[in-house]
Design a protein around this motif. Sequence first.
Motif, PDB file in Angstrom:
ATOM      1  N   SER A  45       0.936  -1.191   0.134  1.00 53.70           N
ATOM      2  CA  SER A  45       0.023  -0.148  -0.026  1.00 53.70           C
ATOM      3  C   SER A  45       0.952   1.108   0.103  1.00 53.70           C
ATOM      4  CB  SER A  45      -0.926   0.061   1.383  1.00 53.70           C
ATOM      5  OG  SER A  45      -0.251   0.313   2.369  1.00 53.70           O
ATOM      6  N   THR A  46       0.187   2.421  -0.338  1.00 55.91           N
ATOM      7  CA  THR A  46       1.001   3.672  -0.491  1.00 55.91           C
ATOM      8  C   THR A  46       0.049   4.735   0.004  1.00 55.91           C
ATOM      9  OG1 THR A  46       2.663   5.037  -1.639  1.00 55.91           O
ATOM     10  CG2 THR A  46       0.838   4.184  -2.774  1.00 55.91           C
ATOM     11  N   PRO A  47       0.415   5.691   0.770  1.00 55.34           N
ATOM     12  CA  PRO A  47      -0.263   6.919   1.026  1.00 55.34           C
ATOM     13  C   PRO A  47      -0.147   7.890  -0.183  1.00 55.34           C
ATOM     14  CG  PRO A  47       1.677   7.126   2.125  1.00 55.34           C
ATOM     15  CD  PRO A  47       1.669   5.797   1.585  1.00 55.34           C
ATOM     16  N   VAL A  48      -1.361   8.458  -0.400  1.00 56.95           N
ATOM     17  CA  VAL A  48      -1.441   9.439  -1.365  1.00 56.95           C
ATOM     18  C   VAL A  48      -2.056  10.817  -0.939  1.00 56.95           C
ATOM     19  CG1 VAL A  48      -1.527   7.763  -3.168  1.00 56.95           C
ATOM     20  CG2 VAL A  48      -3.645   8.802  -2.260  1.00 56.95           C
ATOM     21  N   GLY A  50      -0.764  13.322   0.330  1.00 60.76           N
ATOM     22  CA  GLY A  50      -0.272  13.732   1.626  1.00 60.76           C
ATOM     23  C   GLY A  50      -0.742  12.729   2.829  1.00 60.76           C
ATOM     24  N   GLY A  51      -1.015  11.658   2.492  1.00 56.35           N
ATOM     25  CA  GLY A  51      -1.567  10.860   3.788  1.00 56.35           C
ATOM     26  C   GLY A  51      -3.220  10.854   3.626  1.00 56.35           C
ATOM     27  N   ARG A  52      -3.793  11.504   2.950  1.00 58.40           N
ATOM     28  CA  ARG A  52      -5.293  11.687   3.199  1.00 58.40           C
ATOM     29  C   ARG A  52      -5.877  10.333   2.768  1.00 58.40           C
ATOM     30  NH1 ARG A  52      -9.094  15.574   3.814  1.00 58.40           N
ATOM     31  NH2 ARG A  52     -11.080  15.417   2.635  1.00 58.40           N
ATOM     32  N   TYR A  53      -5.380   9.870   1.752  1.00 62.95           N
ATOM     33  CA  TYR A  53      -6.050   8.462   1.487  1.00 62.95           C
ATOM     34  C   TYR A  53      -4.683   7.567   1.235  1.00 62.95           C
ATOM     35  CZ  TYR A  53      -9.474  11.803  -0.485  1.00 62.95           C
ATOM     36  OH  TYR A  53     -10.460  12.614  -0.465  1.00 62.95           O
ATOM     37  N   ILE A  54      -5.103   6.246   1.240  1.00 64.24           N
ATOM     38  CA  ILE A  54      -4.096   4.958   0.938  1.00 64.24           C
ATOM     39  C   ILE A  54      -4.670   4.131  -0.046  1.00 64.24           C
ATOM     40  CG2 ILE A  54      -3.231   2.919   2.030  1.00 64.24           C
ATOM     41  CD1 ILE A  54      -3.250   4.196   4.806  1.00 64.24           C
ATOM     42  N   VAL A  55      -3.681   3.747  -0.915  1.00 61.32           N
ATOM     43  CA  VAL A  55      -4.128   3.117  -2.079  1.00 61.32           C
ATOM     44  C   VAL A  55      -3.462   1.623  -1.747  1.00 61.32           C
ATOM     45  CG1 VAL A  55      -3.896   2.279  -4.554  1.00 61.32           C
ATOM     46  CG2 VAL A  55      -4.212   4.820  -3.875  1.00 61.32           C
ATOM     47  N   GLN A  56      -4.057   0.398  -1.991  1.00 64.81           N
ATOM     48  CA  GLN A  56      -3.629  -0.700  -1.342  1.00 64.81           C
ATOM     49  C   GLN A  56      -3.891  -1.842  -2.917  1.00 64.81           C
ATOM     50  OE1 GLN A  56      -6.058  -1.948   1.715  1.00 64.81           O
ATOM     51  NE2 GLN A  56      -7.981  -1.763   0.803  1.00 64.81           N
ATOM     52  N   ASN A  57      -2.982  -2.707  -3.038  1.00 69.07           N
ATOM     53  CA  ASN A  57      -2.958  -3.861  -3.686  1.00 69.07           C
ATOM     54  C   ASN A  57      -4.014  -4.969  -3.342  1.00 69.07           C
ATOM     55  OD1 ASN A  57      -2.290  -4.713  -6.437  1.00 69.07           O
ATOM     56  ND2 ASN A  57      -0.580  -6.021  -5.572  1.00 69.07           N
ATOM     57  N   ASN A  58      -3.795  -5.474  -2.349  1.00 70.92           N
ATOM     58  CA  ASN A  58      -4.752  -6.281  -1.445  1.00 70.92           C
ATOM     59  C   ASN A  58      -5.178  -7.322  -2.273  1.00 70.92           C
ATOM     60  OD1 ASN A  58      -6.192  -6.875   0.799  1.00 70.92           O
ATOM     61  ND2 ASN A  58      -8.127  -5.724  -0.106  1.00 70.92           N
ATOM     62  N   VAL A  59      -4.307  -8.402  -2.447  1.00 71.41           N
ATOM     63  CA  VAL A  59      -4.630  -9.600  -3.251  1.00 71.41           C
ATOM     64  C   VAL A  59      -4.982 -10.837  -2.059  1.00 71.41           C
ATOM     65  CG1 VAL A  59      -3.590 -11.311  -4.932  1.00 71.41           C
ATOM     66  CG2 VAL A  59      -3.123  -9.044  -5.157  1.00 71.41           C
ATOM     67  N   TRP A  60      -5.771 -10.631  -1.726  1.00 76.18           N
ATOM     68  CA  TRP A  60      -6.231 -11.351  -0.269  1.00 76.18           C
ATOM     69  C   TRP A  60      -6.751 -12.832  -0.728  1.00 76.18           C
ATOM     70  CZ3 TRP A  60     -11.366 -13.144   0.384  1.00 76.18           C
ATOM     71  CH2 TRP A  60     -12.307 -12.535  -0.320  1.00 76.18           C
ATOM     72  N   GLY A  61      -7.431 -13.042  -2.102  1.00 71.74           N
ATOM     73  CA  GLY A  61      -7.901 -14.016  -2.358  1.00 71.74           C
ATOM     74  C   GLY A  61      -7.471 -15.156  -3.546  1.00 71.74           C
ATOM     75  N   ALA A  62      -6.354 -14.952  -3.721  1.00 71.20           N
ATOM     76  CA  ALA A  62      -5.767 -15.554  -4.740  1.00 71.20           C
ATOM     77  C   ALA A  62      -4.146 -15.598  -4.644  1.00 71.20           C
ATOM     78  CB  ALA A  62      -6.127 -15.189  -6.238  1.00 71.20           C
ATOM     79  N   SER A  63      -3.279 -16.488  -5.451  1.00 68.35           N
ATOM     80  CA  SER A  63      -1.972 -16.415  -5.366  1.00 68.35           C
ATOM     81  C   SER A  63      -1.294 -16.096  -6.805  1.00 68.35           C
ATOM     82  CB  SER A  63      -1.242 -17.632  -4.996  1.00 68.35           C
ATOM     83  OG  SER A  63      -1.961 -18.710  -5.878  1.00 68.35           O
ATOM     84  N   TYR A 102      -7.206  -2.099   9.755  1.00 70.86           N
ATOM     85  CA  TYR A 102      -6.242  -2.985   9.937  1.00 70.86           C
ATOM     86  C   TYR A 102      -5.092  -2.075  10.734  1.00 70.86           C
ATOM     87  CZ  TYR A 102      -8.836  -7.246   9.438  1.00 70.86           C
ATOM     88  OH  TYR A 102      -9.611  -8.327   9.414  1.00 70.86           O
ATOM     89  N   ARG A 103      -5.138  -1.072  11.370  1.00 76.32           N
ATOM     90  CA  ARG A 103      -4.056  -0.183  11.868  1.00 76.32           C
ATOM     91  C   ARG A 103      -3.520   0.421  10.795  1.00 76.32           C
ATOM     92  NH1 ARG A 103      -1.462  -4.436  16.497  1.00 76.32           N
ATOM     93  NH2 ARG A 103      -3.331  -4.304  17.628  1.00 76.32           N
ATOM     94  N   ASN A 104      -3.822   0.653   9.704  1.00 78.97           N
ATOM     95  CA  ASN A 104      -3.296   1.402   8.642  1.00 78.97           C
ATOM     96  C   ASN A 104      -4.114   2.571   8.329  1.00 78.97           C
ATOM     97  OD1 ASN A 104      -1.086   1.837   6.743  1.00 78.97           O
ATOM     98  ND2 ASN A 104      -1.903   0.631   5.095  1.00 78.97           N
ATOM     99  N   CYS A 105      -3.914   3.666   8.880  1.00 77.57           N
ATOM    100  CA  CYS A 105      -4.591   4.808   8.960  1.00 77.57           C
ATOM    101  C   CYS A 105      -4.257   5.945   8.033  1.00 77.57           C
ATOM    102  CB  CYS A 105      -5.121   5.290  10.289  1.00 77.57           C
ATOM    103  SG  CYS A 105      -5.661   4.017  11.369  1.00 77.57           S
ATOM    104  N   THR A 106      -5.430   6.637   7.277  1.00 78.90           N
ATOM    105  CA  THR A 106      -5.080   8.039   6.979  1.00 78.90           C
ATOM    106  C   THR A 106      -5.208   9.086   7.619  1.00 78.90           C
ATOM    107  OG1 THR A 106      -7.321   8.166   6.300  1.00 78.90           O
ATOM    108  CG2 THR A 106      -6.160   6.921   4.687  1.00 78.90           C
TER     109      THR A 106
END
Length: 257
Positions: A45-48, A50-63, A102-106
């Motif tokens: 993930s990465t903040p964008v 200035g940290g107002r939002y976070i973009v995440q890849n989040n591949v949670w259901g596959a390999s 999950y503790r990753n906050c904007t």
Amino acid sequence: MSPRPTARVLTTGLAVACCLATLTAAPAVAGQVGAAAQLCGKWDSTPVEGGRYIVQNNVWGASTPQCIDVNGTGFTVTTAGHNNATNGSPASYPSIYAGCHYRNCTTGSGLPRAVSQLSGARSSWSTSVPSQGVYDTAYDLWYDPNPNQTGQNAGELMIWLNHRGSVQPVGSKVATAQVAGATWDVWTGNIGWNVISYVRTSPTTSVSNLDLNAFTQDAVSRGSINRSWYLTSVQAGFEPWQGGTGLATHSFSFSLG
């Protein structure tokens, strides 16, 4: 969702859609490089802004592999090798969000906010989608009795703007409703937490100043969300089951009045 696997599985005949719940996995934060970044790790993930939002890849259901290119509040899925069955969970949820996941906050979002104080919650979102693959384009809103919940939330509200292929939300269709100026099929279910989904009957790729409180209050009236809970995050992204390359967010914003 955000940097964690979202555990969301449905089963409704042949086609099943999911919501996103996340399990536990330490978020991997990719440092912002100039105005753009590429995320390829499952939980990157990465903040964008200035940290107002976070973009995440989040591949949670596959390999299978997935990469997204991030630029401001926009991101594009550039690589996606997904091939999940449509009667199970999606492969991932590449997305942008405001709030805490999950503790990753904007920063500066105003979240968490009590459900009783959401009158000014609005979002604008512009997307484009490919003509192949199986996916949905959906907001994912999370609620919990604990404003500082560090794990799985108690309630989930999805807003499907459009979808392609034989997929559908968790649970079963219970109503058709007018909410925020459009018509939606309403689905409810429980997969360890309450899930309510609104599927737009006239698909769209963008919304402007969408009234998120209108959905929240409708969900309260149906018993899926409790008025004493807190909205912890507002997420917007895509759930690909098959394919996914070309899914793109062009701009996103969220505000609380």
